[in-house]
Write an enzyme that holds these catalytic residues in place. Structure first.
Site, PDB file in Angstrom:
ATOM      1  N   GLY A  46       0.833  -1.205   0.000  1.00  0.00           N
ATOM      2  CA  GLY A  46       0.000   0.000   0.000  1.00  0.00           C
ATOM      3  C   GLY A  46       0.859   1.243   0.000  1.00  0.00           C
ATOM      4  O   GLY A  46       2.007   1.217  -0.459  1.00  0.00           O
ATOM      5  N   VAL A  76       0.707   4.768   5.231  1.00  0.00           N
ATOM      6  CA  VAL A  76       0.169   3.672   6.048  1.00  0.00           C
ATOM      7  C   VAL A  76       1.281   2.672   6.377  1.00  0.00           C
ATOM      8  O   VAL A  76       1.323   2.118   7.471  1.00  0.00           O
ATOM      9  CB  VAL A  76      -1.028   2.984   5.344  1.00  0.00           C
ATOM     10  CG1 VAL A  76      -1.521   1.793   6.147  1.00  0.00           C
ATOM     11  CG2 VAL A  76      -2.166   3.981   5.138  1.00  0.00           C
ATOM     12  N   GLY A  77       2.195   2.497   5.432  1.00  0.00           N
ATOM     13  CA  GLY A  77       3.326   1.596   5.668  1.00  0.00           C
ATOM     14  C   GLY A  77       4.084   1.968   6.935  1.00  0.00           C
ATOM     15  O   GLY A  77       4.510   1.104   7.712  1.00  0.00           O
ATOM     16  N   GLU A 106       5.678  -3.249   0.718  1.00  0.00           N
ATOM     17  CA  GLU A 106       5.640  -3.084  -0.741  1.00  0.00           C
ATOM     18  C   GLU A 106       4.913  -1.772  -1.003  1.00  0.00           C
ATOM     19  O   GLU A 106       3.690  -1.714  -0.942  1.00  0.00           O
ATOM     20  CB  GLU A 106       4.887  -4.256  -1.400  1.00  0.00           C
ATOM     21  CG  GLU A 106       5.563  -5.611  -1.216  1.00  0.00           C
ATOM     22  CD  GLU A 106       6.805  -5.797  -2.079  1.00  0.00           C
ATOM     23  OE1 GLU A 106       7.041  -4.994  -3.000  1.00  0.00           O
ATOM     24  OE2 GLU A 106       7.557  -6.758  -1.830  1.00  0.00           O
ATOM     25  N   CYS A 115       1.186   0.103  -9.194  1.00  0.00           N
ATOM     26  CA  CYS A 115       2.370   0.623  -8.515  1.00  0.00           C
ATOM     27  C   CYS A 115       3.547   0.761  -9.468  1.00  0.00           C
ATOM     28  O   CYS A 115       4.404   1.609  -9.286  1.00  0.00           O
ATOM     29  CB  CYS A 115       2.743  -0.286  -7.350  1.00  0.00           C
ATOM     30  SG  CYS A 115       2.953  -1.999  -7.835  1.00  0.00           S
TER      31      CYS A 115
HETATM   32  P1  NAD Z   1      -5.307   0.981   0.518  1.00  0.00           P
HETATM   33  O1  NAD Z   1      -5.990   2.247   0.879  1.00  0.00           O
HETATM   34  O2  NAD Z   1      -6.092  -0.182   0.028  1.00  0.00           O
HETATM   35  O3  NAD Z   1      -4.454   0.575   1.796  1.00  0.00           O
HETATM   36  C1  NAD Z   1      -3.703  -0.589   1.833  1.00  0.00           C
HETATM   37  C2  NAD Z   1      -4.151  -1.447   2.992  1.00  0.00           C
HETATM   38  O4  NAD Z   1      -3.838  -0.811   4.217  1.00  0.00           O
HETATM   39  C3  NAD Z   1      -5.632  -1.733   3.001  1.00  0.00           C
HETATM   40  O5  NAD Z   1      -5.847  -3.100   3.267  1.00  0.00           O
HETATM   41  C4  NAD Z   1      -6.131  -0.853   4.140  1.00  0.00           C
HETATM   42  O6  NAD Z   1      -7.274  -1.387   4.767  1.00  0.00           O
HETATM   43  C5  NAD Z   1      -4.969  -0.861   5.076  1.00  0.00           C
HETATM   44  N1  NAD Z   1      -4.913   0.287   5.958  1.00  0.00           N
HETATM   45  C6  NAD Z   1      -5.255   1.558   5.685  1.00  0.00           C
HETATM   46  N2  NAD Z   1      -5.005   2.354   6.752  1.00  0.00           N
HETATM   47  C7  NAD Z   1      -4.496   1.551   7.705  1.00  0.00           C
HETATM   48  C8  NAD Z   1      -4.001   1.767   9.029  1.00  0.00           C
HETATM   49  N3  NAD Z   1      -3.973   2.989   9.564  1.00  0.00           N
HETATM   50  N4  NAD Z   1      -3.542   0.721   9.709  1.00  0.00           N
HETATM   51  C9  NAD Z   1      -3.526  -0.508   9.152  1.00  0.00           C
HETATM   52  N5  NAD Z   1      -3.962  -0.780   7.912  1.00  0.00           N
HETATM   53  C10 NAD Z   1      -4.437   0.236   7.200  1.00  0.00           C
HETATM   54  O7  NAD Z   1      -4.241   1.218  -0.582  1.00  0.00           O
HETATM   55  P2  NAD Z   1      -3.384   2.462  -0.837  1.00  0.00           P
HETATM   56  O8  NAD Z   1      -2.546   2.711   0.324  1.00  0.00           O
HETATM   57  O9  NAD Z   1      -4.198   3.551  -1.442  1.00  0.00           O
HETATM   58  O10 NAD Z   1      -2.538   1.763  -2.012  1.00  0.00           O
HETATM   59  C11 NAD Z   1      -2.012   2.456  -3.041  1.00  0.00           C
HETATM   60  C12 NAD Z   1      -0.523   2.517  -2.869  1.00  0.00           C
HETATM   61  O11 NAD Z   1       0.008   1.199  -2.827  1.00  0.00           O
HETATM   62  C13 NAD Z   1       0.177   3.187  -4.004  1.00  0.00           C
HETATM   63  O12 NAD Z   1       1.190   4.004  -3.494  1.00  0.00           O
HETATM   64  C14 NAD Z   1       0.784   2.040  -4.776  1.00  0.00           C
HETATM   65  O13 NAD Z   1       1.918   2.381  -5.512  1.00  0.00           O
HETATM   66  C15 NAD Z   1       1.105   1.091  -3.679  1.00  0.00           C
HETATM   67  N6  NAD Z   1       1.189  -0.262  -4.203  1.00  0.00           N
HETATM   68  C16 NAD Z   1       2.391  -0.894  -4.142  1.00  0.00           C
HETATM   69  C17 NAD Z   1       2.505  -2.163  -4.676  1.00  0.00           C
HETATM   70  C18 NAD Z   1       3.783  -2.913  -4.630  1.00  0.00           C
HETATM   71  O14 NAD Z   1       3.760  -4.090  -4.919  1.00  0.00           O
HETATM   72  N7  NAD Z   1       4.901  -2.309  -4.271  1.00  0.00           N
HETATM   73  C19 NAD Z   1       1.400  -2.779  -5.239  1.00  0.00           C
HETATM   74  C20 NAD Z   1       0.202  -2.094  -5.269  1.00  0.00           C
HETATM   75  C21 NAD Z   1       0.110  -0.843  -4.743  1.00  0.00           C
END
Ligand code: NAD
Length: 461
Positions: free
Chosen positions: A190, A194-195, A212, A246
Site C-alpha cells: 500500500g 500507512v506503511g 511493498e 504501482c
Molecule cells: P489501501 O488504501 O487499500 O491501503 C492498503 C491497505 O492498508 C488496506 O488493506 C487498508 O485497509 C490498510 N490500511 C489503511 N489504513 C491503515 C491503518 N492505519 N492501519 C492498518 N492498515 C491500514 O491502498 P493504498 O494505500 O491507497 O494503495 C495504493 C498505494 O500502494 C500506491 O502508493 C501504490 O503504488 C502502492 N502499491 C504498491 C505495490 C507494490 O507491490 N509495491 C502494489 C500495489 C500498490
C-alpha cells in the site's frame, strides 16, 4: 498469554501452527493446489468482482490477477521441494566430526495486508509464498475494493484449510486493532504513509515485515528509441488498470528531439487500443472511487493537455490523458499519480533526466527505451530503484524467477517465486555433533600444547 476476543481465529491459527500441520510438505502442496482450484473454478465470479470494483475486463483480470497467480502457483509447486531442502555447509576441521545445515523454517502466523488496485493478486501472491514456506496466514484485503474483499472472505475459505488460513474483512479502525495483535511476520502492500503506521505497530512486538510501497516510476525515452514500439508499450503499461498500478510509468522523460513524435504515437496507440471514446471501451477500467477521480481531475489544472483531460465523476471515469510541456516543478511531479495521466517532460542531455529522477524519492522501477549500451549502463549506474526494465515496462515483475520489491521510499523486502518463499521463512542454523570423541584440548587448563594444537587446528598457525 494473549486473549483474542476481537479476533478469535488467531488462537485457532496459532494452535494449528504449533501442532506442526503447516510444516508438512504435503499440506503445503495440497493448499497450493486448492488455491489454484479456487482460481480456476471461480474465475468468472472473480472477474465479476474485479469488474464491479475497477471495471477490469475479464482479459485484464486473467492477465494480471487470476492467470498470473496460477503461473506463480505452478512455479512454487515445481520448485517447492528444492526450496525446502536444508542447505548443507562444510564443517571446519576444528569442529569435526559434525554435520551442519541451515533450514528454512516458517515464521508462524503471518499477516498479509493488501491494497485495492490489484485486490486479488496482492493478497494471494504473498499467500502463495506464505503457504509454500509453511505458515498460517491471516489475509486482510482492502476495503476499497469491497466486491473482491467479500469474495475472498466468503469463497476462499471453502477451498483452504480454515484452521490455518483466515480472511478478515476490516476497515482502517479494525485494521489498527488487528495490528495490535502479535504476528510472526507482516507483509504489507500500500501507500508509504500507512506503511509507516504498520511498521510502528510491528515494532511493538518486534515483528519482522515487508513493505511493498509505491512511488513515481520514471520512463526515459532516449533519442535513439524506436518510437512506435515505445509508444505502444508505454500506453499499454500506463493504462492497464487505468494507471492504478504501482509499477505504471508515472511520467515520461523524452529527448527533446523526439517529443512530438512520441506524443503523436502514444495518441495513436490510445485510439487503437480503446477507440475514439475510451469511455465506451469494455477494456478501459475505472478509478476506484470518487475521491480519487477528484484528486486526479484537480491535477489537470493549469496543465497543457495533448489529449484526453475528460473526467466523469458519476462514472468514475478519467480519460487517458497526455500532458505536454510539463515542468519538473509541477504539482503533477509531487507525488505518485496513480491514474491515467501521463506527464511528458523533455530533456536535452541524459544527465538532466537522471537529475530529475534522483531529485525524487527512490521509485519501485525505472524504465528506459534505448538500444545504446552506454546509455543503458549510465541509467543502471546512476539511478536506484527496486527494478529496471529496458525497452519494455512491467514485465520484469512478471517473471517468477526475478525477486520483486522496492528500495528506499518504495519499500523493502522481496517476493515472487523463491524470493517469496525466503521472505516468509527464516534460516535456522543447525549443528549436529557426535558425543564421541570428546578430546581434552578444548577444555581448561590450557597447557601450551593445547594452545598450539588449537591454533594449528583452526588454521591460525
Ligand atoms: P489501501 O488504501 O487499500 O491501503 C492498503 C491497505 O492498508 C488496506 O488493506 C487498508 O485497509 C490498510 N490500511 C489503511 N489504513 C491503515 C491503518 N492505519 N492501519 C492498518 N492498515 C491500514 O491502498 P493504498 O494505500 O491507497 O494503495 C495504493 C498505494 O500502494 C500506491 O502508493 C501504490 O503504488 C502502492 N502499491 C504498491 C505495490 C507494490 O507491490 N509495491 C502494489 C500495489 C500498490
Amino acid at each position: 498469554m494473549q486473549h483474542h476476543q476481537l479476533f478469535p481465529e488467531l488462537s485457532r491459527l496459532r494452535a494449528t501452527f504449533q501442532q506442526g500441520v503447516t510444516r508438512e510438505a504435503a499440506w503445503r502442496r495440497a493448499q497450493l493446489q486448492a488455491l489454484e482450484m479456487f482460481l480456476v473454478e471461480r474465475e468468472v465470479q472473480i472477474a465479476a468482482a474485479l469488474h464491479q470494483d475497477l471495471r477490469k475486463s475479464s482479459a485484464e483480470s486473467f492477465l494480471t490477477e487470476t492467470g498470473y497467480l496460477r503461473g506463480e502457483i505452478r512455479f512454487a509447486l515445481k520448485h517447492l521441494k528444492r526450496w525446502m531442502k536444508p542447505h548443507r555447509v562444510s564443517v571446519p576441521l576444528i569442529y569435526r566430526p559434525a554435520k551442519a545445515a541451515s533450514l528454512r523454517e516458517p515464521y508462524g502466523v503471518v499477516l498479509i495486508i493488501g491494497a485495492w488496485n490489484y485486490p486479488l493478486q496482492l493478497c494471494l501472491e504473498p499467500l502463495i509464498s506464505a503457504i509454500a514456506a509453511g505458515n498460517c496466514a491471516v489475509i486482510k484485503p482492502s476495503e476499497y475494493a469491497p466486491y473482491t474483499a467479500s469474495l475472498l472472505a466468503h469463497e476462499l475459505p471453502r477451498y483452504l484449510d480454515t484452521n490455518a488460513i483466515s480472511v478478515i474483512e476490516a476497515g482502517v479502525e479494525e485494521s489498527k486493532k488487528l495490528l495490535q495483535e502479535r504476528f510472526d511476520y507482516i507483509f504489507y502492500t500500500g501507500s508509504e504513509a500507512v506503511g509507516r503506521e504498520v511498521m510502528l505497530a510491528a515494532a511493538r512486538h518486534v515483528t519482522p515485515l515487508t513493505l511493498e510501497l509505491g512511488g513515481k516510476c520514471p520512463c526515459i525515452v532516449d533519442d535513439d528509441a524506436d518510437i512506435t514500439v515505445a509508444a505502444r508499450r508505454i500506453v499499454w503499461a500506463k493504462l492497464l488498470n487505468a494507471g492504478q498500478t504501482c509499477l505504471a510509468p508515472d511520467y515520461i522523460l523524452v529527448h527533446e528531439s523526439r517529443e512530438t513524435e512520441l506524443i503523436n504515437a502514444m495518441q495513436h496507440a490510445i485510439r487503437n487500443f480503446y477507440g475514439d471514446n475510451p469511455q465506451q471501451s469494455p477494456d478501459y477500467p475505472r478509478i476506484i472511487n470518487a475521491h480519487h477521480v477528484e484528486r486526479l481531475a484537480a491535477l489537470l489544472n493549469g496543465e497543457l493537455i495533448a489529449c484526453g483531460g475528460v473526467a466523469d465523476a458519476a462514472d468514475r471515469y478519467i480519460a487517458p490523458t497526455i500532458l505536454r510541456g510539463v515542468s519538473p516543478d509541477s504539482p503533477l511531479m509531487e507525488s505518485e499519480i496513480f491514474g491515467p495521466l501521463l506527464p511528458v517532460i523533455t530533456y536535452a542531455k541524459l544527465a538532466e533526466a537522471l537529475a530529475i529522477i534522483n531529485k525524487g524519492k527512490t521509485p519501485l522501477a525505472v524504465y528506459l527505451f534505448s538500444s545504446n549500451r552506454a546509455v543503458q549502463q549510465m541509467v543502471l549506474r546512476n539511478t536506484r530503484s527496486g527494478g529496471l526494465c529496458i525497452n519494455d515496462l512491467l514485465l520484469h515483475a512478471a517473471l517468477p524467477a526475478l525477486p520483486f520489491g522496492g528500495v528506499g521510499a518504495s519499500g523493502f523486502g522481496r517476493y515472487h517465486g523463491r524470493a517469496g518463499f525466503e521472505t516468509f521463512s527464516f534460516q535456522r542454523s543447525v549443528l549436529h555433533r557426535h558425543i564421541f570423541p570428546d578430546p581434552d584440548v578444548r577444555y581448561p587448563p590450557y597447557h601450551r600444547w593445547k594452545v598450539r594444537l588449537l591454533r594449528w587446528l583452526s588454521g591460525g598457525g
